[in-house]
Design a protein around this motif. Structure first.
Motif, short mmCIF file in Angstrom:
data_model
loop_
_atom_site.label_atom_id
_atom_site.label_comp_id
_atom_site.label_asym_id
_atom_site.label_seq_id
_atom_site.Cartn_x
_atom_site.Cartn_y
_atom_site.Cartn_z
N GLU A 14 0.82 -1.22 0.00
CA GLU A 14 0.00 0.00 0.00
C GLU A 14 0.85 1.26 0.00
O GLU A 14 0.56 2.22 -0.72
CB GLU A 14 -0.97 -0.01 1.17
N ALA A 15 1.92 1.26 0.79
CA ALA A 15 2.80 2.43 0.84
C ALA A 15 3.53 2.61 -0.50
O ALA A 15 3.66 3.74 -0.99
CB ALA A 15 3.80 2.29 1.98
N ILE A 16 3.97 1.51 -1.08
CA ILE A 16 4.63 1.59 -2.40
C ILE A 16 3.64 2.08 -3.44
O ILE A 16 3.97 2.91 -4.28
CB ILE A 16 5.26 0.24 -2.78
N GLY A 17 2.40 1.62 -3.36
CA GLY A 17 1.36 2.10 -4.27
C GLY A 17 1.14 3.60 -4.14
O GLY A 17 0.94 4.30 -5.15
N ALA A 18 1.18 4.13 -2.92
CA ALA A 18 1.02 5.57 -2.72
C ALA A 18 2.20 6.33 -3.33
O ALA A 18 2.00 7.38 -3.98
CB ALA A 18 0.90 5.88 -1.22
N VAL A 19 3.40 5.81 -3.17
CA VAL A 19 4.58 6.43 -3.78
C VAL A 19 4.44 6.41 -5.30
O VAL A 19 4.73 7.41 -5.98
CB VAL A 19 5.88 5.72 -3.34
N VAL A 20 3.99 5.29 -5.85
CA VAL A 20 3.83 5.18 -7.31
C VAL A 20 2.80 6.17 -7.82
O VAL A 20 3.00 6.80 -8.86
CB VAL A 20 3.48 3.72 -7.70
N GLN A 49 3.68 -0.82 -12.04
CA GLN A 49 4.86 -0.20 -11.42
C GLN A 49 4.95 -0.54 -9.94
O GLN A 49 6.04 -0.76 -9.41
CB GLN A 49 4.83 1.32 -11.62
N THR A 50 3.81 -0.61 -9.27
CA THR A 50 3.79 -1.02 -7.87
C THR A 50 4.33 -2.43 -7.74
O THR A 50 5.15 -2.72 -6.85
CB THR A 50 2.37 -0.91 -7.28
#
Length: 121
Positions: A14-20, A49-50
């Motif tokens: 989820e955090a990586i998705g927010a960064v993406v 990308q996530t």
């Protein structure tokens, strides 16, 4: 005690998705880079990308997309474009207060694909 992975330090999917999401907001606002994504389904691109970043960060995710060279063939990506993408990714990671060492680790992982992606010297 086991060592945490970069994936864990980044906060997981989820955090990586927010960064993406932040990353692509920056990329699409960049007049030089936005044209590369004109015909792209950005919902799928963000998910893809996530998955990619999760995979290279050591997460429990297997990247199942095309190899980088095939996926970017014919796009005419330059070193300057690649540098701009990396800069936007770094800024997106910084926006979420990712530690310097972890940002550097993500950027090093992405940098390892430069040769496969850049076509124009």
């Amino acid at each position: 005690m086991s060592e945490t992975t970069l994936y864990d330090r980044l906060g997981g999917k989820e955090a990586i998705g927010a960064v993406v999401t932040e990353f692509y907001d920056r990329v699409l606002a960049d007049d030089t880079l936005a044209p590369y994504f004109e015909d792209t389904d950005m919902t799928k691109q963000r998910a893809h990308q996530t998955q990619f970043i999760s995979s290279v960060a050591g997460g429990p995710v297997q990247y199942d997309g095309d190899d980088m060279q095939s996926a970017h063939a014919g796009m005419g990506i330059t070193h300057e474009d690649y540098d701009a993408i990396a800069s936007h990714l770094d800024a997106a990671l910084a926006e979420f207060d990712v530690a310097d060492a972890d940002r550097e680790a993500v950027l090093e992982a992405v940098e390892s694909y430069r040769e496969a992606i850049v076509e124009v010297e």
